[in-house]
Design a protein around this motif. Structure first.
Motif, mmCIF file in Angstrom:
data_model
loop_
_atom_site.group_PDB
_atom_site.id
_atom_site.type_symbol
_atom_site.label_atom_id
_atom_site.label_comp_id
_atom_site.label_asym_id
_atom_site.label_seq_id
_atom_site.Cartn_x
_atom_site.Cartn_y
_atom_site.Cartn_z
ATOM 1 N N ASN A 134 0.826 -1.213 0.000
ATOM 2 C CA ASN A 134 0.000 0.000 0.000
ATOM 3 C C ASN A 134 0.853 1.253 0.000
ATOM 4 O O ASN A 134 0.457 2.312 -0.448
ATOM 5 C CB ASN A 134 -0.919 -0.031 1.225
ATOM 6 N N LYS A 135 2.091 1.114 0.498
ATOM 7 C CA LYS A 135 2.966 2.270 0.671
ATOM 8 C C LYS A 135 3.710 2.643 -0.613
ATOM 9 O O LYS A 135 3.997 3.808 -0.853
ATOM 10 C CB LYS A 135 3.974 1.918 1.761
ATOM 11 N N THR A 194 2.043 3.309 7.756
ATOM 12 C CA THR A 194 0.779 3.646 8.426
ATOM 13 C C THR A 194 -0.417 2.947 7.797
ATOM 14 O O THR A 194 -1.548 3.226 8.159
ATOM 15 C CB THR A 194 0.539 5.164 8.377
ATOM 16 N N PHE A 195 -0.178 2.056 6.852
ATOM 17 C CA PHE A 195 -1.298 1.305 6.264
ATOM 18 C C PHE A 195 -1.965 0.500 7.382
ATOM 19 O O PHE A 195 -1.314 -0.287 8.072
ATOM 20 C CB PHE A 195 -0.773 0.393 5.153
ATOM 21 N N ALA A 196 -3.256 0.741 7.545
ATOM 22 C CA ALA A 196 -3.942 0.193 8.723
ATOM 23 C C ALA A 196 -3.967 -1.337 8.738
ATOM 24 O O ALA A 196 -3.980 -1.946 9.802
ATOM 25 C CB ALA A 196 -5.364 0.734 8.767
ATOM 26 N N ASN A 197 -3.963 -1.947 7.552
ATOM 27 C CA ASN A 197 -4.109 -3.409 7.516
ATOM 28 C C ASN A 197 -2.812 -4.083 7.097
ATOM 29 O O ASN A 197 -2.792 -4.959 6.248
ATOM 30 C CB ASN A 197 -5.252 -3.770 6.575
ATOM 31 N N LYS A 231 -8.084 -3.337 -0.233
ATOM 32 C CA LYS A 231 -7.786 -2.278 0.725
ATOM 33 C C LYS A 231 -7.886 -2.762 2.166
ATOM 34 O O LYS A 231 -7.217 -2.263 3.056
ATOM 35 C CB LYS A 231 -8.743 -1.111 0.520
ATOM 36 N N SER A 232 -8.763 -3.732 2.385
ATOM 37 C CA SER A 232 -8.969 -4.147 3.769
ATOM 38 C C SER A 232 -8.055 -5.297 4.185
ATOM 39 O O SER A 232 -8.018 -5.651 5.360
ATOM 40 C CB SER A 232 -10.427 -4.533 4.004
#
Lengths: 306, 275
Positions: free
Chosen positions: A100-101, A119-122, A277-278
């Protein structure tokens, strides 16, 4: 066929030489003996043995021709399309490449050195494991089909879930450079098998919700030659949502109003985009993958017609 | 010899027959409900209320002025103001866009705005949805929100202990910090049991209206993404907006390093003296 032994934990053992990493990487299947232990059953069997002081050996038989024949069968099976198994393996080879980064959303050479600050939440999964290479993906499939071969040899024509085969195969083929080496030392004290156990649990938890959509799309492509990855979701009751593969025909049916001129409320959903995304698992490849199944099916039908 | 492919048992999906049976049952239940309501004499009143509620308001004025639209009557932070919306999206990470905005404001140029401002702007447009230019703007925003995230100047700081912090206009002179317990499950906005979350994020706790605005803007209901549990370390996430065929995601768990697009907004020149 070749095998090598490697004692990585006791790295200060003398008399052994290091194996080049590139060479090591060519060994597709890894058996980790960290947790090999005698079970109570093993001990019972040993206690019941005649104590002659020498091992009682079984008569020597040459079964190499059987092994080679089985290997040929598995190799031939692995060269053919297996739509569900191939899709699960593609999650391991392409899906886990997602970052994601990164601006290209791919894990690159730096992985996983910057994951702590990400900081990607998942990031719980994507920071733990990265994708298998194409070479390893080949080994994954052969290994999965090999397990299926052994199950059938022992229990007859039983049906094993291809997802379980893929997961089991992943566990044995994804060690060298695929697990987060920083985390294996800081969090797992070098016990990469424990890390692998966590990876397998996480993967299973994350993939299970999307499986019904994958399986449904692939089933439609294989059986009816239709490539579709959208679904229709509706509230069957206040507490239950139901889903079905999208079709224009069904949508038209749902658009028909009832006697009171009201219609069923439904939504057309694309579960794969949100899944990415999740979970931090890339699924952008899936639409083309399903298209590919349909195209090869239609090519096969054309050939048969000729 | 052809290998027999390994097939899973497919679970969790309905068959067409089940769906059609459900449809007939649900429509029958709806009809029964209607009959009950009519018997109680509620039907007429509700219809009238609905008609009244759906009547678009027309106070919003929109003008096309070259490469931007002027939107008058935006109610943001309790003040009615006029704003210009650029026809070009800004591109970059949130940090880059904030740095750009700090310069842009000095030159009366377009910059990034908070997610709360976006809500105010969208609500204003929604109220003026009868204006033909509103549809032009709606389509402009909707088309951008589908392929990529719309970044805002809002950040959520998730703290391992204590309250989290919603920070509008992050690192800007007019920064606004709102302490709140923001961590929780992802949810459909309309079903939320904690409207106060939306007050801190969007400046309004009217869940029905929030949902109506996105139903109009993107033709789908609104959904909130956020951290679902307290993090081990402080995590800062950018608040952004993303639309797909299922819903509009009010995304409050995105990494700060991701580059995307944002609306370019500035106070209308005539109002500068009033700020």
């Amino acid at each position: 066929m070749s095998a090598c032994n490697l004692n990585r934990v006791n790295g200060d053992f003398t008399g052994t030489s290091q194996i080049n990493r590139a060479l090591l990487n060519r060994y597709g299947v890894t058996f980790d003996f960290d947790y090999f232990d005698l079970t109570d059953g093993d001990r019972d069997a040993l206690d019941a043995m005649e104590s002659s002081g020498r091992p009682k050996l079984a008569p020597i038989r040459d079964i190499s021709d059987k092994i080679l024949a089985a290997h040929e069968k598995i190799k031939a099976a692995a060269s053919q399309r297996d739509p569900w198994l191939d899709a699960y393996i593609r999650i391991f080879s392409i899906g886990l490449e997602y970052c994601n980064k990164d601006k290209d959303e791919k894990k690159k050479k730096i992985w996983p050195s910057n994951c702590d600050g990400c900081t990607f939440a998942n990031k719980d999964l994507c920071s733990l494991v990265k994708q298998s290479t194409t070479r390893t993906a080949g080994a994954l499939k052969k290994f999965a089909l090999g397990i299926d071969y052994l199950i059938k040899l022992k229990y007859g024509e039983v049906i094993t879930d291809p997802f379980d085969l893929a997961m089991e195969s992943f566990k044995f083929t994804t060690y060298h450079g695929n697990l987060n080496g920083i985390s294996v030392m800081s969090k797992y004290q070098g016990e990469d098998q424990e890390q692998m156990r966590d990876v397998i649990t996480l993967l299973r938890d994350k993939i299970t919700p999307i499986r019904k959509y994958m399986d449904g799309s692939i089933d439609e492509a294989v059986n009816n030659g239709r490539a579709e990855t959208r679904f229709i979701e509706y509230d069957a009751s206040k507490s239950e949502k139901k889903r079905i593969l999208y079709s224009k025909e069904l949508k038209d049916d749902l658009e028909k109003p009832g006697p009171n001129k009201k219609k069923l409320t439904y939504r057309v959903i694309d579960p794969f985009k949100e899944f990415e995304k999740s979970t931090g698992i890339d699924m952008k490849w899936f639409k083309k993958y399903v298209d590919g199944i349909v195209h090869s099916k239609s090519r096969e039908q054309t050939k048969e017609g000729e | 010899m052809k290998h027999r492919m390994l097939r899973p048992v497919i679970k969790g999906l309905s068959t067409k027959e089940e769906v059609l049976a459900d449809r007939d049952r649900i429509l029958r239940e709806m009809e029964d409900e209607d009959k009950k309501r009519k018997r109680k004499g509620e039907g007429k009143g509700e219809e009238a209320e609905k008609e009244k509620g759906n009547e678009p308001k027309t106070e919003t004025r929109i003008e096309t002025l070259g490469d931007y639209w002027r939107i008058e009557g935006v109610n943001y932070r309790g003040k009615i103001g006029n704003y210009d919306l650029s026809k070009q999206f800004l591109k970059g990470t949130q940090d880059q866009l904030i740095a750009h905005t700090l310069n842009a404001r000095q030159n009366n140029d377009f910059g990034i705005e908070s997610i709360a401002f976006h809500q105010s702007l969208f609500t204003t447009l929604y109220n003026g949805r009868n204006n033909p230019q509103t549809e032009e703007i709606r389509k402009f925003i909707d088309d951008e929100m589908k392929p990529r995230w719309l970044l805002t100047s809002t950040r959520i700081r998730y703290n391992p202990k204590g309250k989290d912090l919603v920070i509008h206009n992050y690192n800007m002179p007019d920064k606004e910090e709102i302490p709140i317990n923001f961590v929780g499950g992802d949810e459909w906005v309309k079903d939320s049991k904690t409207p106060i979350i939306y007050q801190s994020l969007l400046g309004t706790s009217d869940l029905k209206q929030i949902n109506e605005v996105y139903q109009w803007l993107n033709k789908v209901p609104a959904y909130l993404w956020r951290l679902n549990s307290k993090p081990e370390n402080v995590v800062e996430s950018v608040a952004g907006l993303d639309a797909n065929s299922n819903g509009v995601i009010l995304s409050c768990d995105g990494g700060a390093g991701s580059a995307s697009a944002s609306l370019g907004v500035r106070r209308a020149r005539e109002n500068l003296g009033m700020i």
